[in-house]
Design an enzyme around this catalytic site. Sequence first.
Site, PDB file in Angstrom:
ATOM      1  CB  SER A 146      -0.971  -0.032   1.186  1.00  0.00           C
ATOM      2  OG  SER A 146      -1.897   1.019   1.116  1.00  0.00           O
ATOM      3  CG  ASP A 303      -2.660  -0.496  -2.792  1.00  0.00           C
ATOM      4  OD1 ASP A 303      -2.508   0.638  -2.301  1.00  0.00           O
ATOM      5  OD2 ASP A 303      -3.352  -1.375  -2.250  1.00  0.00           O
TER       6      ASP A 303
END
Length: 574
Positions: A146, A303
């Site tokens: 992330s 992401d």
Amino acid sequence: MDYNKKYLEWLNNEFFDEITREELKSIENDKEEIEDRFYKELAFGTAGLRGKIGAGTNRMNKYIISTTTQGLAEVIKKRGKEAMARGVAIAYDVRHYSDEFAKTAALVLAQNGIKAYLFEGIRPTPELSYTIRKLNAISGIVVTASHNPKDYNGYKVYWEEGSQILSDIANEITDEIGDIKNYSDVKIMDEKEALDKELLEIIGKDIDDDYIEMVRNLSLRNEVDKNIKIVYTPLNGTGNVPVRRVLREQEFNNIFVVPEQENPDPDFTTVGYPNPEDLNSFEYAIKLGQEKNADLLIATDPDCDRVRCMVKNGDGNYEALNGNQIGAILINYILEAREEQNSIPNNGAIVKSIVTGDLGKVIAKSYNVETVDTLTGFKNICGKANEFERTNEYDFIFGYEESIGYTYGTEVRDKDAVSASMLLCEAAAYYKTKNKTLLDILESIFSEYGYYSEKLFSLVLEGIEGQERIQRMMKEYRVGYLKDIKGSNLVKFIDFLDESVLDIKTGDKEPIDIPKQNAMKFILDDESWYAIRPSGTEPKIKIYIYSKGKSLEEAESKIENIEEAVMGKLNSIE
């Protein structure tokens, strides 16, 4: 087994490749580094795996990926041939080794007779969630860390509904991983063999097209100012292609992409910490925005499941909206449009986390839409969407949390910055036809519902000692919490570990219908509240503070009072 023994085992075992053993050889005189890499196994849980890339049991590497995937494979095999044939969809982001880790996972599954659908290149996390449902897969994997710094990577597991696994599946996987005695026991199929046996299928364009069409169908209004000027930065992540494509196909004419942050860069050279929650990530976007006189700046994380924006104010400068404010604006925009269309369901609900503010809740209430609280994380938020689907208790409309994650509709069961970016741009373009900006809309919301303020901050405590201190803080604060803060009195103490809410005045304790978590929430008599919890993915303890006032100044003053008191208490715990 102590950490030094584990280190020597890895160093001297020829099963581990030469690059791995050379890396370990290079730290042979660094006792602290050896300890950090081997004092524990990288823990698998509902958030999957996340850690620094490197050799060792407490690092992200292909051996950890292999054993974790073998654990997943055993869980799927227990569900029979049909589940194995349904297969697992796999996506990955731009980080170092993401492609290798994703392929390793696919080939471990293939060796176990489980079909793997592997994306041909980088894709945003929400597309993986969509793909699971589209292909009727039994599970999904996304390799991503992330918004963590460049030296991290991660591995998240999803189940057939398209949402991240909850504790039931996570515990099954953990048990299976625990039964693996040696890394060498996990076998990997040759890629060509997997393709020939149709146990590996490479996917791409067809799924992309379906996903983009689905996102576009979430659009609420077409009569908007398509000439609005928008600067977009994907922060060198996966959002560049899908976000730009959606906006282009929605006929937005003035989208300017930050060139330095357009293409994939696993080192995040221009940003360092690629998290839109950190306003330093907007540095290049602000510069381009000023050059182009942009109305709106948007940034997605690597992401592309989180999005944040900045809006040009009357002085020509850019003001940031935080996660709660964006959530409130999106809820206002969605429900306003759907009321016009007479399409708000009778049993509609939004879902938010326990540490997300209440402004979205009061907006939803004005449209007779219920708000359901759940634990932090979209695995829990979209877990509620799954529950609603089974029980018909509510019709899920929107889910969000303060950490800039949003999802609209039910085709994606995770936070989705592609659809949220489109809706933010559409909302800004719609309100521009009314000669208003998103800042104007936020002010009108405050005027109607009250001025809400907030602050999130963290104490970062790394290493073994840091983890132990975090646990002491949680334990000691739980029994020695503050009863009043500068004129505000505590009225309720919600202990999510004890699954109870305590009425301070009466002493009555009642159960709550929220799964157990090590978190606490304290509600004061002036509608202010704060919450404390350890991070599930990073070495920190998080403190969330919210207040409501008749003016922004009053609300912010309350924040300062709470912060001073709570930090004083926490810092006193050694």
